[in-house]
Design a protein around this motif. Structure first.
Motif, mmCIF file in Angstrom:
data_model
loop_
_atom_site.group_PDB
_atom_site.id
_atom_site.type_symbol
_atom_site.label_atom_id
_atom_site.label_comp_id
_atom_site.label_asym_id
_atom_site.label_seq_id
_atom_site.Cartn_x
_atom_site.Cartn_y
_atom_site.Cartn_z
ATOM 1 N N PRO A 6 0.807 -1.223 0.000
ATOM 2 C CA PRO A 6 0.000 0.000 0.000
ATOM 3 C C PRO A 6 0.838 1.269 0.000
ATOM 4 C CG PRO A 6 0.006 -1.021 2.165
ATOM 5 C CD PRO A 6 0.654 -2.002 1.238
ATOM 6 N N VAL A 7 0.297 2.292 -0.672
ATOM 7 C CA VAL A 7 0.926 3.607 -0.708
ATOM 8 C C VAL A 7 0.214 4.509 0.299
ATOM 9 C CG1 VAL A 7 1.444 5.631 -2.110
ATOM 10 C CG2 VAL A 7 1.580 3.351 -3.121
ATOM 11 N N TYR A 8 0.992 5.080 1.195
ATOM 12 C CA TYR A 8 0.445 5.961 2.223
ATOM 13 C C TYR A 8 0.777 7.415 1.912
ATOM 14 C CZ TYR A 8 -0.534 2.096 5.458
ATOM 15 O OH TYR A 8 -1.033 0.972 6.053
ATOM 16 N N TYR A 9 -0.201 8.269 2.175
ATOM 17 C CA TYR A 9 0.033 9.710 2.201
ATOM 18 C C TYR A 9 0.172 10.078 3.670
ATOM 19 C CZ TYR A 9 -1.310 14.643 2.393
ATOM 20 O OH TYR A 9 -1.365 15.982 2.668
ATOM 21 N N LEU A 10 1.331 10.601 4.056
ATOM 22 C CA LEU A 10 1.643 10.865 5.458
ATOM 23 C C LEU A 10 1.907 12.348 5.684
ATOM 24 C CD1 LEU A 10 4.178 7.922 5.974
ATOM 25 C CD2 LEU A 10 1.777 7.956 6.674
ATOM 26 N N THR A 11 1.475 12.832 6.839
ATOM 27 C CA THR A 11 1.749 14.209 7.242
ATOM 28 C C THR A 11 2.293 14.212 8.663
ATOM 29 O OG1 THR A 11 -0.027 15.078 5.839
ATOM 30 C CG2 THR A 11 0.795 16.514 7.597
ATOM 31 N N LEU A 12 3.441 14.859 8.844
ATOM 32 C CA LEU A 12 4.080 14.995 10.148
ATOM 33 C C LEU A 12 4.150 16.483 10.478
ATOM 34 C CD1 LEU A 12 5.142 12.346 8.706
ATOM 35 C CD2 LEU A 12 7.146 12.534 10.159
ATOM 36 N N VAL A 13 3.796 16.846 11.695
ATOM 37 C CA VAL A 13 3.680 18.255 12.072
ATOM 38 C C VAL A 13 4.656 18.578 13.196
ATOM 39 C CG1 VAL A 13 2.093 20.055 12.874
ATOM 40 C CG2 VAL A 13 1.247 18.193 11.412
#
Length: 382
Positions: free
Chosen positions: A245-252
């Protein structure tokens, strides 16, 4: 052009030599080499679907082009035969990696690693047993692509120290003839607490069995078997599958501090992204904003979990920030993730995030934002 070929385990037996020199036309790929070898050694054809290849000690796809002076290694899936060399070792504070023909004394190594602040030491020893597949085993002979094996041990150890809160790690593998009951491999981890030591040791030995180019030949009462274990099957870097699977990730960042849009963090991020492929994670496109990071990543069946990988990324970038005298905390707890289902979803999401710098008033055009890019190309199976 001249290319040096190295063969290991059962492929070495088929070719009848550990090393060959081959003249190739410029622009030739590994696939071309395998096709040429099949003409002289037809049995290689049976290995074509599973064979692993490395150029200059780095795993590569079979369609990779070859250049003058390259060293191309060809071997079956890894894990557990005999080469003429001296022991190889990397030793520094908190780390020990070694390929050796000497007896492994795991307890002595543990004592050398332990420090006063350690509250746990986890020792794994793989030993030669007296049976396999219902047959009586007499002894084993281990073989390795030694320089690459040492390099892979180090890569695993560095990654483990980034992810888990441990003090030290040692990974040692023995080569040559081993009798029943002798230790073939040892992984030792020390830490303040047991959970980190257990988890780090477990991951390290599992990863070693998948990616370190070492093979074993089992000698039975009725002959021998060059073991082709279920090692890592490298896939095209530019392709992901339904089980990947391809994940779209956001880290803040913590309190939305402006930490990430700079050359220092950008370089550290790209280096981490390139190395992630060795752990089953393929990093695709990304955008570094001042206070958050967007990225796309594919996780193979052999990969660690998304949360563990994100933790490792955060730890790596935090070390980079601390080296620039930027004190912790650096991160908001957790991260945001979304699994993409198609190329269309991927394109839509990327088109949105790549324009974030424009919407934030940082640049007039998304194309000129310098803290974005692509580590590897990701595609979806059809």
């Amino acid at each position: 052009m001249q290319v040096k070929l190295l063969f290991f385990a059962s492929l070495k037996d088929i070719v009848g030599s550990r090393q060959l020199q081959l003249d190739l036309p410029h622009g030739a790929t590994i696939e071309d080499v395998l096709t040429e070898l099949e003409a002289s050694y037809p049995r290689i054809r049976d290995y074509r679907p599973v064979v692993l290849t490395a150029i200059n000690e780095e795993y590569v796809d079979q369609r990779t082009p070859i250049h003058e002076g390259d060293e191309l290694a060809i071997f079956p899936p890894v894990s557990g035969g005999e080469v003429d060399s001296v022991p190889l070792i990397i030793s520094r504070l908190g780390e020990l990696y070694q390929i050796t023909r000497d007896v492994i004394d795991a307890q002595n190594i543990s004592r050398q690693l332990l420090r006063g602040e350690d509250g746990a030491v986890c020792v794994f020893e793989g030993v030669v047993r007296n049976n396999s597949k219902g047959k009586r085993t007499l002894h084993l002979v281990y073989e390795a692509y030694e320089t690459m094996a040492l390099k892979k041990l180090e890569e695993i150890g560095i990654f483990v120290r980034q992810v888990w809160d441990i003090d030290s790690i040692a990974m040692i593998h023995r080569l040559g003839h081993l009798d029943i009951g002798e230790t073939s491999v040892a992984v030792i981890v020390t830490s303040a607490h047991r959970r980190a030591a257990f988890d780090a040791c477990h991951y390290a030995i599992d990863k070693l069995k998948k990616v370190v180019p070492i093979w074993k030949k089992e000698f039975f009462e009725d002959g021998y078997d060059c073991r082709r274990c279920q090692g890592m099957r490298l896939k095209r870097l530019a392709w992901t599958y339904k089980d990947c699977p391809v994940y779209y990730l956001t880290l803040v960042s913590h309190d939305r501090k402006r930490l990430f849009a700079n050359d220092l963090v950008h370089t550290a991020f790209k280096d981490f992204g390139k190395n992630a492929i060795h752990h089953g994670v393929t990093v695709g496109q990304y955008v570094l904003m001042p206070d958050h990071i967007h990225l796309f990543a594919a996780f193979s069946a052999e990969a660690i979990s998304v949360s563990v990988w994100v933790k490792s990324l955060k730890n790596t970038l935090s070390k980079c920030l601390r080296s620039n005298n930027i004190a912790s905390p650096h991160w908001q707890k957790g991260f945001f993730d979304h699994v993409l289902r198609s190329d269309e979803a991927d394109v839509q999401k990327w088109e949105y995030v790549r324009h974030n710098p424009v919407r934030a008033g940082l640049v007039a055009s998304a194309d000129i934002w310098e803290f974005q890019g692509e580590v590897y190309a990701l595609e979806f199976s059809r």
